[in-house]
Design an enzyme around this catalytic site. Structure first.
Site, PDB file in Angstrom:
ATOM      1  N   CYS A  68       0.829  -1.209   0.000  1.00 49.04           N
ATOM      2  CA  CYS A  68       0.000   0.000   0.000  1.00 49.04           C
ATOM      3  C   CYS A  68       0.865   1.261   0.000  1.00 49.04           C
ATOM      4  O   CYS A  68       0.510   2.260  -0.624  1.00 49.04           O
ATOM      5  CB  CYS A  68      -0.954  -0.016   1.183  1.00 49.04           C
ATOM      6  SG  CYS A  68      -2.129  -1.389   1.069  1.00 49.04           S
ATOM      7  N   THR A  69       1.998   1.197   0.666  1.00 48.33           N
ATOM      8  CA  THR A  69       2.935   2.322   0.649  1.00 48.33           C
ATOM      9  C   THR A  69       3.517   2.495  -0.752  1.00 48.33           C
ATOM     10  O   THR A  69       3.573   3.611  -1.276  1.00 48.33           O
ATOM     11  CB  THR A  69       4.042   2.109   1.693  1.00 48.33           C
ATOM     12  OG1 THR A  69       3.441   2.146   2.995  1.00 48.33           O
ATOM     13  CG2 THR A  69       5.126   3.169   1.594  1.00 48.33           C
TER      14      THR A  69
END
Length: 173
Positions: A68-69
């Site tokens: 997600c980062t």
């Protein structure tokens, strides 16, 4: 079966989430929620955003996880291309508002908003991850200014979400 791209528990193996229920050509459900951009809270109403042009609505499982980062970084690096094509990017997850405040500055680099995907929004967009309650699947929608879904990409692998959504936005011109 494939390996989870972000650590929820050690060596978790899962089945890919089901395909998104919203099909191309259907009306995107309208919603209002809270979010953050640049660490500042705001109210997000989808129909208001669509008045400005197409919207890339991307759901991600959990802020500050590796996949997600990386996805947030990829969207932030491409935000100029999305804006040039007339589109807005909005990230959505089931994370709480405090977490999204931090994520909006640290990982989204204040380039685009992230907002809370309430259980109602998760259900409307078919992104509630049954195997992991309280977490959304990784699903990206491109919604045209008309409010219709023009593209869906549902894949836990974050690597194609930016390229596919940007191509769909450019194809709208």
């Amino acid at each position: 079966m494939r390996k989870l791209l972000f650590p929820l528990t050690a060596a978790v193996l899962i089945a890919a989430p089901a395909s998104a229920a919203l099909k191309v050509g259907t009306a995107a459900p309208d919603f209002t929620t809270t979010g953050a951009v640049g660490g500042k809270e705001f109210k997000l109403h989808l129909s208001d955003q669509l008045k400005k042009g197409p919207v890339v609505l991307y759901f991600f499982p959990k802020a500050f996880t590796s996949g997600c980062t990386a996805e947030a970084h990829a969207f932030s690096e491409s935000i100029g291309d999305f804006k040039k094509a007339g589109a807005q990017v909005i990230g959505m997850s089931a994370d709480n508002l405090k977490t999204l405040h931090d994520f909006s500055t640290k990982e989204c680099r204040s380039a685009f908003p992230v907002a809370t995907a309430t259980p109602e929004i998760q259900k409307a967009y078919d992104v509630a991850w049954a195997a992991h309650p309280g977490i959304t699947t990784r699903t990206s929608y491109v919604i045209g200014k008309s409010g219709k879904v023009v593209m869906v990409h549902d894949d836990l692998d974050f690597s194609e979400h930016v390229a596919r959504t940007l191509a769909a936005v450019k194809a709208l011109k």
